[in-house]
Scaffold this active site. Structure first.
Site, PDB file in Angstrom:
ATOM      1  N   VAL A  42      54.367  46.446  38.215  1.00 55.99           N
ATOM      2  CA  VAL A  42      55.839  45.838  38.584  1.00 55.99           C
ATOM      3  C   VAL A  42      56.377  45.282  37.364  1.00 55.99           C
ATOM      4  CG1 VAL A  42      57.220  44.047  39.806  1.00 55.99           C
ATOM      5  CG2 VAL A  42      55.282  45.308  40.936  1.00 55.99           C
ATOM      6  N   CYS A  98      34.690  37.624  39.181  1.00 63.30           N
ATOM      7  CA  CYS A  98      33.342  36.677  39.073  1.00 63.30           C
ATOM      8  C   CYS A  98      31.926  37.688  38.962  1.00 63.30           C
ATOM      9  CB  CYS A  98      33.262  35.676  39.965  1.00 63.30           C
ATOM     10  SG  CYS A  98      34.812  34.545  40.160  1.00 63.30           S
TER      11      CYS A  98
END
Lengths: 473, 473
Positions: free
Chosen positions: B84, B46
Site C-alpha cells: 500500500v 518470533c
C-alpha cells in the site's frame, strides 16, 4: 524476665512461627521451647513419596532445618519425642510426655503459645488395631516406618536367596493404596517405581476428585498408562492377615492381595488438645483463628490444624498444605514477635505430578461453585505449552469456570504433560484479585516460542469463557 | 450493499482483526480485502531464529494460517505482494502497488480500514545501500533472504568440493550480530547452532538492556558459555566489502571479519502511510488509538505500528510483540464487527531463552521507575525452580522493584535455567492488579516438590521486598 513461648509441633507452621518470633525478639527477651512428637523438625511431608520412590536418597534431604540448627542458631529449646497431652490456659501451662523416657511428664509454663500439631492421616475403623503393614503418610516417621517395612523385607529376601532354608517372609510384591487423591496417587507411583504391583482403590467414581470429573478422566488414563490398576467406585470393608501381617484388602467387589497397604484418605486436623483446652474449633474441623492467626489471648495457631477462609466462596475451609502452614506460621510469628501481619485466606491452589502428567487446580470446582450458590459457565480448551511448531510442544487442557452473569473467574484446572501445572499460578492470582474472564483475555503474559503459543493456553481459555459468558447473558 | 473492509498488513494484527470481523459479519454483510507486502500471512516472526537455527524445519511451520485458508474459510480477498502506498481518508480509498506485476497500481474503496503494516528493523545509515549480506529480521521474507544467503553459500561450498576449479564464494563462517537485545541474542544462538563463529556487538555496556544491569550480567555469562563472543560498549561505524559482499564490520575498536551481518537493533513502527494520511502518531513513534483500537472514524490500527499505554507508569509506550498484536487485532475486529472490546494496555512482560538460560521481565526496570518519578526499593533473591532436594532442581534469581513508601510492585525480573521465565506471569498479573509486595507474600501459588520449594521463588522475593519496604519506611 524474658517472656516464654511454647510451641506445640516442630514442623512447618510451628518452626516458622518460632523463627519469625526469634528474628524479632532476641534470647534475652524471649525463651522458646518447642515440643515435637516425632524425631524430626521442619521437614517436607510432601517429599515423602519421592523418598519412597527413590528420587530422593533419604529423609535427611527432606529436612529443611535440623533441631541442632534451631538450638544453635535460633537459641530454641527443641524437645523431640515429646507429646503434649494437655494445655491449661488458666495456669498457662503445657503438659508433655517424654516418649523416649517412658512417658515421663514434663510441665512448661508459657506466656505465648503456638498451637501447631498438624494433622493425622484418616484411618478408617477397619485399619485400626489391625495387622501390621498398613501405613498412613503424614510424618517423616510414617515414611520411615513404611521404608523399614519395605527394606526389612528386601533384606530378608536377600537372606533367603543366600540360605533357602531360612524362615523369612517374602519381600512385598503387591501394594494396595486406598484413596486416589494427591497422596494416594503419588504413593502409588512411588511404589510402582520400587517394582511393586500396585492397585489403587477409590470409593468415588473417579480418581483425583480434587478436579472435576472431566479433568479427572485425563488423570486416570495417565495412571493406568504407568501400569497402576485403578479400581474406582469400590469401597474397602476390611483387611485379611497372615501371622499378624496384612495379606489382602477386602472390598465390596472382592479381595485384593496386598502385603503392604498405604492409606491415602486425606488427613484430619489434630484438634483434641485444643478442644480440651476450650479453644474454638470450626465446623470444618480446624481450629478457628483471626486473620493474624490468633486463637485467644496469647494463643496462636497455624498449619494443618487450622481452618482458613476461601477467598472465592467466602466460606471457611480446611486445606492442609505445607505452603499455607509456612505462611500462617510466619504470620503468627511476626505478630507474636510484636509485628503486624495477616493471612488473608486461600484460593484453593494445588498442583501435583502423576507420572509425567501435570495437574493444577485453583478456586472452585463445579460442585463447589454450585454449593456456594453460583450459576456458572465453563470453558475447556486444548492448546500447547510451547508454540505448536517448537520442539517439545505438548498438549495441555485448561478448564475455566466463570460466574454466568458477571464473568467473574471462579475456578480453573489444568492437565498437561510439561510446563503446564504452574500456569495455574496466574489463574490463582486472577482469582485472588477477583478478575473477570473478559479482563483476563488482555493479561500481559510472557510470550516467546519456547514458552507458549502467541495466545497462551490461559488466554485461549479466557477467550472461550468470555464468549460463553457473552452468549449466556 | 455489503460494507467493505480493507486491511493493510496480513500478519498477526491485521488477520486477527479481519478474522474477528468475519466471525461477526458474514460475507453478505462485509467484504474483506487484505493487502500484504510479503509472500506470507499470519506467521510467527518470533519463530524465525528457530528456523535459522534448525529447530524448526521450514517457514511453513511458522505460518499459522495461509492465504488459501483465509480465502477459502474466511472469504477474504487476500492479495500478497501488494504494497500500500497511499491512504486517502476523504475519498475512503487505498492505493497499492502490485509488486509481482511491475508495481501496477491498484485502488480499493473502503468503509472500514485496519491499519496494521507492522514494523521494520532499524537499519543504521551504515547499513543502508551497502554490500550484500546484511539482514534485518522481522518478516518471513527477511528470514528467507538470510537462509538463502547461508544456504546458497553452503551449496556453492558443496559444489566447490565437487569441482575445485569452480569460481565460488566460500560458505559464511563468521557472523556479526549488531545489537544484543532479544532478537540479536536469539539470532546469535541460531547462527552458532549452524556452525558459524559469532560475535555480538552491543553499544551499551551490557547485553540485554531489557533487564537491569545486574540481571543482564547473568545473561552475558550464559551467552559466552555458548562460545558467542560478546563485545559490549562497542559502536559499529561501517562495513567493509569484497566484490559487493560484506567482509567485515568496522567498529570504534577495530574491524570484525564477517561474511554475514544480522541487525538486532530493534524495530521501528511503519507509520509513514498513516502520517501522510493525517492519522495521529504519538511521541513513541507509534500510531495513537483509543482503547478500542480506533484511530479515526472507521479507521482502526493494531500491532507493531501502534503505541499503547503502560499500566504501571501510565505512559504511552511502544512495545512491538506478537502477543499484543494478536490481542489488539482481535479487539479491533470485535469492535468493527459491531461488538465491544478494549485493549487496556500492557505491563511490559517479555520472556526469552538464551541457550539454556531463561529470562523473564515485567513492569518497570530501575531506570524506568526513576524516569516515571518513583522512589523504590529492590530485592534480589536466589532460589530454585523445584524443591531443593528434588531431582533437576536448578537455581533461579528473582528481582523485584517496589515503590518505597507503599510497597506497590513496580517491576520484576527473573533469570534461571529451567521452569523460571514463565513465573514472570504471576508477577505480571500482580502488576496488572496493582498489588503490594506485602500482599504478594500471601499469594496462593501452586506448591509440590516437582514444581517449587514450599516458598515459591516469587514469594521469597516478595518477602524480601516487603522487608525492604518495612525497613525503609
Amino acid at each position: 524476665m524474658a517472656r516464654r513461648l511454647v510451641v506445640i509441633g516442630g514442623n512447618a507452621a510451628g518452626m516458622s512461627a518460632a523463627s519469625q518470633a526469634r528474628r524479632r525478639r532476641g534470647r534475652d527477651e524471649l525463651e522458646i521451647v518447642v515440643f515435637e512428637r516425632s524425631h524430626f523438625t521442619s521437614y517436607s511431608s510432601c517429599g515423602i513419596p519421592y523418598w519412597v520412590g527413590g528420587l530422593v536418597p533419604g529423609p535427611d534431604e527432606l529436612v529443611a532445618r535440623t533441631p541442632a540448627t534451631f538450638r544453635d542458631e535460633y537459641a530454641m529449646d527443641v524437645r523431640l519425642r515429646h507429646e503434649v497431652v494437655a494445655i491449661d490456659l488458666s495456669e498457662r501451662l503445657v503438659v508433655a510426655k517424654d516418649l523416649a523416657n517412658g512417658g515421663e511428664p514434663v510441665r512448661e509454663r508459657f506466656d505465648d503459645l503456638v498451637y501447631a500439631p498438624g494433622a493425622a492421616p484418616v484411618r478408617p475403623d477397619w485399619a485400626d488395631g489391625g495387622p501390621a503393614g498398613v501405613f498412613g503418610m503424614q510424618t517423616l516417621d510414617d515414611g520411615a516406618a513404611l521404608m523399614g517395612w519395605l527394606d526389612a523385607d528386601a533384606d530378608a529376601d536377600a537372606d533367603a536367596d543366600a540360605d533357602a532354608d531360612a524362615e523369612v517372609v517374602a519381600a512385598p510384591r503387591s501394594a494396595v493404596v486406598v484413596g486416589a487423591g494427591y497422596i494416594g496417587v503419588e504413593m502409588a507411583e512411588a511404589l510402582v517405581r520400587r517394582g511393586l504391583r500396585v492397585t489403587v482403590v477409590e470409593k468415588s467414581p473417579q480418581p483425583m476428585s480434587t478436579v472435576d470429573p472431566d479433568m479427572g478422566a485425563l488423570v486416570r488414563d495417565a495412571i493406568c498408562g504407568l501400569g497402576i490398576e485403578v479400581r474406582t467406585g469400590v469401597a474397602v470393608t476390611g483387611l485379611k492377615e497372615t501371622d499378624g501381617r496384612v495379606s489382602a484388602v477386602v472390598t465390596d467387589e472382592g479381595e485384593l492381595p496386598a502385603d503392604v497397604v498405604v492409606l491415602g484418605l486425606g488427613v484430619r486436623p489434630n484438634t483434641d488438645l485444643a478442644r480440651d483446652a476450650g479453644l474454638p474449633v470450626g465446623r470444618t474441623g480446624g481450629v478457628v483463628t483471626d486473620l493474624r492467626m490468633r486463637v485467644a489471648d496469647g494463643v496462636w495457631a497455624a498449619g494443618d490444624c487450622v481452618e482458613t477462609v476461601h477467598r472465592v466462596s467466602g466460606r471457611p475451609v480446611y486445606v492442609p498444605l505445607g505452603t499455607h502452614a509456612n505462611k500462617q506460621g510466619r504470620v503468627a510469628g511476626i505478630n507474636l514477635g510484636g509485628g503486624y501481619a495477616t493471612f488473608p485466606g486461600v484460593v484453593g491452589t494445588a498442583v501435583t505430578k502423576v507420572c509425567d502428567l501435570e495437574v493444577g487446580r485453583t478456586g472452585l470446582l463445579e460442585r463447589d461453585a454450585t454449593a456456594a450458590g453460583y450459576e456458572y459457565v465453563t470453558a475447556v480448551i486444548r492448546s500447547t505449552n510451547r508454540a505448536g511448531y517448537f520442539p517439545g510442544a505438548q498438549e495441555m487442557t485448561v478448564k475455566l469456570i466463570a460466574e454466568r452473569r458477571t464473568g467473574l473467574l471462579l475456578g480453573a484446572q489444568i492437565v498437561g504433560r510439561s510446563e503446564a501445572a504452574k500456569r495455574i499460578d496466574v489463574l490463582a492470582a486472577a482469582l485472588w484479585h477477583r478478575t473477570t474472564v473478559e479482563e483476563m483475555t488482555a493479561l500481559d503474559l510472557g510470550y516467546a516460542p519456547p514458552y507458549a503459543p502467541v495466545w497462551d493456553p490461559v488466554l485461549v481459555a479466557a477467550r472461550k469463557a468470555a464468549a460463553a459468558v457473552e452468549a449466556g447473558q
